[in-house]
Design a protein around this motif. Structure first.
Motif, PDB file in Angstrom:
ATOM      1  N   ILE A  86       0.836  -1.209   0.000  1.00  0.00           N
ATOM      2  CA  ILE A  86       0.000   0.000   0.000  1.00  0.00           C
ATOM      3  C   ILE A  86       0.870   1.258   0.000  1.00  0.00           C
ATOM      4  CG2 ILE A  86      -1.610   1.351   1.405  1.00  0.00           C
ATOM      5  CD1 ILE A  86      -2.956  -1.327   2.152  1.00  0.00           C
ATOM      6  N   TYR A  87       1.926   1.241   0.812  1.00  0.00           N
ATOM      7  CA  TYR A  87       2.843   2.384   0.798  1.00  0.00           C
ATOM      8  C   TYR A  87       3.466   2.539  -0.589  1.00  0.00           C
ATOM      9  CZ  TYR A  87       2.979   3.856   5.681  1.00  0.00           C
ATOM     10  OH  TYR A  87       2.670   4.398   6.910  1.00  0.00           O
ATOM     11  N   PHE A  88       3.808   1.412  -1.202  1.00  0.00           N
ATOM     12  CA  PHE A  88       4.384   1.463  -2.542  1.00  0.00           C
ATOM     13  C   PHE A  88       3.374   2.050  -3.528  1.00  0.00           C
ATOM     14  CE2 PHE A  88       5.326  -0.287  -6.737  1.00  0.00           C
ATOM     15  CZ  PHE A  88       6.668   0.065  -6.867  1.00  0.00           C
ATOM     16  N   SER A  89       2.101   1.719  -3.353  1.00  0.00           N
ATOM     17  CA  SER A  89       1.054   2.259  -4.232  1.00  0.00           C
ATOM     18  C   SER A  89       1.002   3.775  -4.142  1.00  0.00           C
ATOM     19  CB  SER A  89      -0.308   1.673  -3.846  1.00  0.00           C
ATOM     20  OG  SER A  89      -0.343   0.277  -4.025  1.00  0.00           O
ATOM     21  N   TYR A  90       1.115   4.292  -2.921  1.00  0.00           N
ATOM     22  CA  TYR A  90       1.091   5.747  -2.741  1.00  0.00           C
ATOM     23  C   TYR A  90       2.336   6.399  -3.348  1.00  0.00           C
ATOM     24  CZ  TYR A  90      -3.109   6.204   0.064  1.00  0.00           C
ATOM     25  OH  TYR A  90      -4.435   6.242   0.462  1.00  0.00           O
ATOM     26  N   LEU A  91       3.491   5.770  -3.133  1.00  0.00           N
ATOM     27  CA  LEU A  91       4.718   6.307  -3.717  1.00  0.00           C
ATOM     28  C   LEU A  91       4.668   6.265  -5.240  1.00  0.00           C
ATOM     29  CD1 LEU A  91       7.379   4.741  -1.327  1.00  0.00           C
ATOM     30  CD2 LEU A  91       6.811   7.159  -1.527  1.00  0.00           C
ATOM     31  N   PHE A  92       4.044   5.211  -5.765  1.00  0.00           N
ATOM     32  CA  PHE A  92       3.977   5.038  -7.211  1.00  0.00           C
ATOM     33  C   PHE A  92       3.213   6.179  -7.877  1.00  0.00           C
ATOM     34  CE2 PHE A  92       2.115   3.261 -11.118  1.00  0.00           C
ATOM     35  CZ  PHE A  92       3.265   2.801 -11.740  1.00  0.00           C
ATOM     36  N   GLU A  93       2.270   6.774  -7.145  1.00  0.00           N
ATOM     37  CA  GLU A  93       1.495   7.882  -7.697  1.00  0.00           C
ATOM     38  C   GLU A  93       2.372   9.087  -8.037  1.00  0.00           C
ATOM     39  OE1 GLU A  93      -2.138   8.170  -8.320  1.00  0.00           O
ATOM     40  OE2 GLU A  93      -1.528   6.071  -8.455  1.00  0.00           O
ATOM     41  N   THR A  94       3.524   9.170  -7.391  1.00  0.00           N
ATOM     42  CA  THR A  94       4.417  10.309  -7.641  1.00  0.00           C
ATOM     43  C   THR A  94       5.625   9.922  -8.504  1.00  0.00           C
ATOM     44  OG1 THR A  94       5.750   9.888  -5.649  1.00  0.00           O
ATOM     45  CG2 THR A  94       3.789  11.256  -5.388  1.00  0.00           C
ATOM     46  N   VAL A  95       5.670   8.662  -8.908  1.00  0.00           N
ATOM     47  CA  VAL A  95       6.823   8.166  -9.665  1.00  0.00           C
ATOM     48  C   VAL A  95       6.585   8.301 -11.167  1.00  0.00           C
ATOM     49  CG1 VAL A  95       8.121   6.085 -10.273  1.00  0.00           C
ATOM     50  CG2 VAL A  95       7.609   6.584  -7.889  1.00  0.00           C
ATOM     51  N   GLY A  96       7.578   8.809 -11.867  1.00  0.00           N
ATOM     52  CA  GLY A  96       7.495   8.922 -13.315  1.00  0.00           C
ATOM     53  C   GLY A  96       8.482   7.988 -13.988  1.00  0.00           C
ATOM     54  N   GLU A  97       8.609   8.137 -15.287  1.00  0.00           N
ATOM     55  CA  GLU A  97       9.488   7.276 -16.078  1.00  0.00           C
ATOM     56  C   GLU A  97      10.937   7.370 -15.624  1.00  0.00           C
ATOM     57  OE1 GLU A  97      10.878   7.678 -20.572  1.00  0.00           O
ATOM     58  OE2 GLU A  97       8.779   7.014 -20.431  1.00  0.00           O
ATOM     59  N   ASP A  98      11.385   8.573 -15.286  1.00  0.00           N
ATOM     60  CA  ASP A  98      12.773   8.753 -14.866  1.00  0.00           C
ATOM     61  C   ASP A  98      13.070   7.963 -13.588  1.00  0.00           C
ATOM     62  OD1 ASP A  98      13.268  10.392 -17.002  1.00  0.00           O
ATOM     63  OD2 ASP A  98      13.025  12.261 -15.881  1.00  0.00           O
ATOM     64  N   GLU A  99      12.118   8.022 -12.627  1.00  0.00           N
ATOM     65  CA  GLU A  99      12.317   7.311 -11.365  1.00  0.00           C
ATOM     66  C   GLU A  99      12.310   5.796 -11.574  1.00  0.00           C
ATOM     67  OE1 GLU A  99      11.001  11.339 -10.351  1.00  0.00           O
ATOM     68  OE2 GLU A  99      10.179   9.813 -11.683  1.00  0.00           O
ATOM     69  N   ILE A 100      11.414   5.310 -12.453  1.00  0.00           N
ATOM     70  CA  ILE A 100      11.354   3.873 -12.734  1.00  0.00           C
ATOM     71  C   ILE A 100      12.677   3.393 -13.325  1.00  0.00           C
ATOM     72  CG2 ILE A 100      10.258   2.108 -14.164  1.00  0.00           C
ATOM     73  CD1 ILE A 100       7.649   3.716 -13.914  1.00  0.00           C
ATOM     74  N   LEU A 101      13.209   4.154 -14.272  1.00  0.00           N
ATOM     75  CA  LEU A 101      14.491   3.798 -14.878  1.00  0.00           C
ATOM     76  C   LEU A 101      15.623   3.848 -13.856  1.00  0.00           C
ATOM     77  CD1 LEU A 101      14.188   5.677 -18.297  1.00  0.00           C
ATOM     78  CD2 LEU A 101      14.064   3.198 -17.910  1.00  0.00           C
ATOM     79  N   MET A 102      15.549   4.806 -12.945  1.00  0.00           N
ATOM     80  CA  MET A 102      16.576   4.923 -11.915  1.00  0.00           C
ATOM     81  C   MET A 102      16.535   3.725 -10.966  1.00  0.00           C
ATOM     82  SD  MET A 102      17.072   7.950  -9.075  1.00  0.00           S
ATOM     83  CE  MET A 102      15.517   7.498  -8.273  1.00  0.00           C
ATOM     84  N   PHE A 103      15.311   3.315 -10.559  1.00  0.00           N
ATOM     85  CA  PHE A 103      15.170   2.145  -9.685  1.00  0.00           C
ATOM     86  C   PHE A 103      15.754   0.900 -10.341  1.00  0.00           C
ATOM     87  CE2 PHE A 103      11.118   4.217  -7.819  1.00  0.00           C
ATOM     88  CZ  PHE A 103      11.898   4.965  -6.943  1.00  0.00           C
TER      89      PHE A 103
END
Length: 250
Positions: A171-188
Motif C-alpha cells: 500500500i505504501y508502494f502504491s502511494y509512492l507510485f502515484e508520484t513516480v514517473g518514467e525517470d524514477e522507474i528507470l533509476m530504480f
C-alpha cells in the motif's frame, strides 16, 4: 490499547477469547504465521506488559537483573527459547504470568503443558473481512505519513498473498507510485541491476524485469492471447513461449 482487527467470524471468536483473558490470570500462547497480528493480540490482552525476546529474557534471568514480581510479560517467538527450565523456575519464583507468541506448530513438551490456552490466528487469506479493514487502515496511515491525498482503492497494488507486513508495504508502494514517473522507474531499475550485476549472461538474466510486467499488464488489459499478440507486436508462437518461460511469475 492495541487494536486487533476482527471483522471476520473467526477473528471475532479469537477477540472474544482475548477479552476473557484480560480478566483471568492464566498463561496463554498465541500461534500464527508471520504478520497475522500475534503481538497486536498479545498487547490487546495485556496493554501494559513489557515485551521480551527469548534471548534477552534468558540473559536477564541468568544475570539476575530483572526486578519483576507478580506481573504479566509478553514473550515473542517462544519457540526460540533454549533453556525452558530456567524460564519456568523464574516464573514460579516470581509469580509471573506469560503471554507468548509462536510460529512453530510444535514446542518443547514442557511449554505445551505450561500454557492453559492457545489462540490460533488464521492467515489473512482466510480473513477476507479483516483484509478489507486492514487495507483501509494502512491506506489512511500511508496517506497521513506521506502527506498525500488518499488514492482510490482500485489503484492500490495489493500484495494479499502473504501477511499484514507485505500488505502494508504494497500500500505504501502504491502511494509512492502515484508520484513516480518514467525517470524514477528507470533509476530504480538501474540501481537494482547495478547492485546485482554479475556473471556473463546478465542481459538474459535481467530480461524478465521488462517482460514479466509487460506481459502481466497486457494480459490484464487485452485478456486473450490473440489480442495480446496483436498489440504487443508479437506472433502467437513467440507470445506463448514467453508466457511459458515466465509462467511462475505470471
Amino acid at each position: 490499547m492495541q487494536e486487533f482487527i476482527a471483522a471476520s467470524s473467526n477473528s471475532k471468536e479469537i477477540l472474544n477469547s482475548a477479552k476473557l483473558l484480560q480478566a483471568v490470570n492464566i498463561h496463554a500462547l498465541i500461534y500464527g504465521e508471520t504478520g497475522v497480528g500475534k503481538k497486536t493480540l498479545a498487547k490487546f490482552i495485556t496493554p501494559d506488559a513489557k515485551i521480551f525476546t527469548c534471548y534477552e529474557l534468558q540473559k536477564d534471568i541468568s544475570q539476575k537483573v530483572l526486578d519483576i514480581n507478580k506481573q504479566t510479560i509478553i514473550i515473542e517467538k517462544i519457540e526460540e527459547l533454549t533453556n525452558v527450565d530456567l524460564l519456568l523456575s523464574w516464573i514460579e519464583e516470581n509469580e509471573i504470568r506469560i503471554i507468548a507468541t509462536t510460529q512453530a506448530k510444535k514446542l518443547n513438551p514442557k511449554l505445551n503443558d505450561f500454557f492453559s490456552i492457545t489462540l490460533s490466528i488464521p492467515p489473512l487469506n482466510q480473513r477476507e473481512d479483516d483484509l478489507k479493514l486492514l487495507t483501509q487502515k494502512f491506506s489512511n496511515e500511508a496517506s497521513t505519513v506521506l502527506r498525500t491525498e488518499k488514492i482510490l482503492p482500485s489503484k492500490l497494488m495489493l500484495n494479499t498473498n502473504k501477511n499484514a507486513h507485505s500488505l502494508r508495504k504494497s500500500i505504501y508502494f502504491s502511494y509512492l507510485f502515484e508520484t513516480v514517473g518514467e525517470d524514477e522507474i528507470l533509476m530504480f531499475l538501474e540501481n537494482y541491476m547495478f547492485t546485482n550485476l554479475q556473471g556473463e549472461n546478465s542481459y538474459k538474466d535481467f530480461l524478465y524485469l521488462f517482460e514479466v510486467p509487460l506481459l502481466k499488464a497486457a494480459k490484464k488489459k487485452y485478456k486473450s492471447q490473440v489480442q495480446m499478440a496483436k498489440y504487443l507486436g508479437l506472433n502467437r508462437i513467440t507470445l506463448r513461449k514467453k508466457l511459458d518461460i515466465h509462467k511462475e511469475l505470471l
